[in-house]
Design an enzyme around this catalytic site. Structure first.
Site, short mmCIF file in Angstrom:
data_model
loop_
_atom_site.label_atom_id
_atom_site.label_comp_id
_atom_site.label_asym_id
_atom_site.label_seq_id
_atom_site.Cartn_x
_atom_site.Cartn_y
_atom_site.Cartn_z
CB ALA A 1 -0.95 0.02 1.36
CE LYS A 2 5.64 0.40 -3.20
NZ LYS A 2 4.86 -0.67 -3.75
NE ARG A 3 -3.16 3.52 1.56
CZ ARG A 3 -3.18 3.03 0.33
NH1 ARG A 3 -2.47 2.75 -0.35
NH2 ARG A 3 -4.59 2.60 -0.07
CG ASP B 1 3.37 1.40 -5.96
OD1 ASP B 1 4.45 0.60 -6.71
OD2 ASP B 1 2.97 0.80 -5.11
#
Lengths: 272, 272
Positions: free
Chosen positions: A92-94, B96
């Site tokens: 999710a690369k939050r 991303d």
């Protein structure tokens, strides 16, 4: 999942394969596209055919959010379908201010029961810590990514002579430990993985970019493996799109099996 | 929305107020919590009572994802409810590899029709560019955030003697321009906003952190305003939780109106 359980899983399956569940609706076999829940139906077949070879599954959230609420439903159903005892990663690369990161953490760890979530480090300690407060859950922090944009900031030297990504690895080790934190390290840079290993000898590394993104599995193992294995290597497109026809499940199985065979050899060679 | 339209909006409303639509279920007034769609019902009332004073609305995705598919439905309904001609920001802090960023961009710009999305810069150019390929849509890149974690990396000096966040501002200007890119700059560091202005004199800045996070509106305007205004100042908790009772809409209106009055004066003072 605890580190001990993850290590046992890797040993039992002789594998450190993570399968990226990143289905784009328009790339799915035609016969699935018209069903009531194409993403879930696709994932189900991919999981059924790769479960013998994979220790982890990693859905990237973008592929589900692209379809709105319906996509999130497909994701939740997929996660429920993945058999217990397999490691699950929300890619999710939050990362946000503390109270907001806490909500993301609750979404991924409580509502959805993922084992791990990928987190971006740019906002620093208090954006990452809320993800670390959950029993047996993991943060996988972006270290050195596999895209060319990693040159822009991650590989930029800071005033202490180290690259930004190295500083991220160093600082973040104070936030967690090798029982609740891993790092994303792109496979397209074999020798860089060796640099990473010097800084984080005991942590697991999640390595995307083997296959479609151009990395070599042999190089990754040579430079990145530690005595516990210490690697989860992700492959997405080369497995899930091995065939665009009705036989995609079997084609995925063959690809996963090939990677598994190589991994078995590499575990034998580098990890004793 | 184009820059010209945004400038006209600011002029017409004499405001640069952005209202953060960040409702936590457990903080909503009791009478709403049991309804079929509490987040949407809450947002509707907040929007109705603040629309005269706000030029922008900014839902943070975490508050919706925390509720799963149902939360995303509340978000989509909220976005549809916001009257046309108001600037809308998906505070998602995404980023991303290219093909995945593209999916996020499509989710926010096509599926949901937001005007802007916040993006994290750690993964560099090719993680940001996919968001810039949409007509009249904006990237709001994280520059200097308002949390204390900004000290960890953003304020770290790079080998050229500049802070990381300054390097982010400089490099990213080559990716977009002041017609399709803004920057997040935290309000808790008034004099830092002046440093930012030197690097990006013409870009809009999205300034969170006024109110609950401790920033001063007067300082932000003094250091951050340019001849076009060039600011969107976000307030969330101080408006949406001005009252926890049935009168929360009116309380939100009063808070928004107060901020609007100050903004009107500041526009008069600094932006001619």
């Amino acid at each position: 999942m605890t580190k001990t359980e993850l290590l046992r899983l890797i040993k039992e399956k002789s594998s450190f394969l993570c399968v990226g569940l990143d289905p784009s609706l328009e790339k799915l076999p035609a016969h699935l596209q018209k069903g009531p829940d194409p993403l879930f139906e696709f994932n189900k077949i991919i999981i059924d055919h790769t479960i013998d070879f994979a220790v982890a599954y990693k859905p990237n959230l973008a592929f589900y959010e692209a379809l709105g609420p319906r996509g999130l439903e497909s994701l939740e159903k997929t996660l429920e379908y993945i058999p217990g005892g397999v490691f699950t990663i929300a890619d999710a690369k939050r990362g946000d201010i503390g109270n907001t990161s806490r909500l993301y953490a609750k979404a991924f760890f409580e509502r959805m029961d993922f084992d791990a979530v990928t987190v971006a480090p740019y906002m620093g300690e208090d954006s990452v810590m809320p993800f670390l407060g959950f029993q047996d859950k993991w943060v996988i922090l972006l270290g050195l990514t596999s895209n060319f944009g990693s040159l822009d900031f991650q590989l930029m030297k800071t005033e202490n002579g180290k690259c930004l990504f190295e500083t991220v690895l160093e600082k973040s080790q104070k936030w967690g430990n090798s029982d609740n934190m891993m790092y994303v390290v792109g496979a397209t840079k074999g020798e860089k993985i060796a640099d990473v290993r010097k800084i984080v000898p005991g942590h697991f590394l999640l390595v995307p970019g083997v296959g479609a993104q151009g990395g070599s599995l042999e190089e990754v193992a040579k430079y990145g493996m530690n005595k516990d294995c210490g690697l989860l290597v992700n492959s997405s497109r080369s497995i899930i799109y091995a065939s665009s026809d009705k036989d995609f499940g079997w084609a995925a199985k063959q690809e996963a099996s090939k990677l598994h065979n190589t991994m078995e050899d590499l575990l034998e060679k580098y990890c004793k």
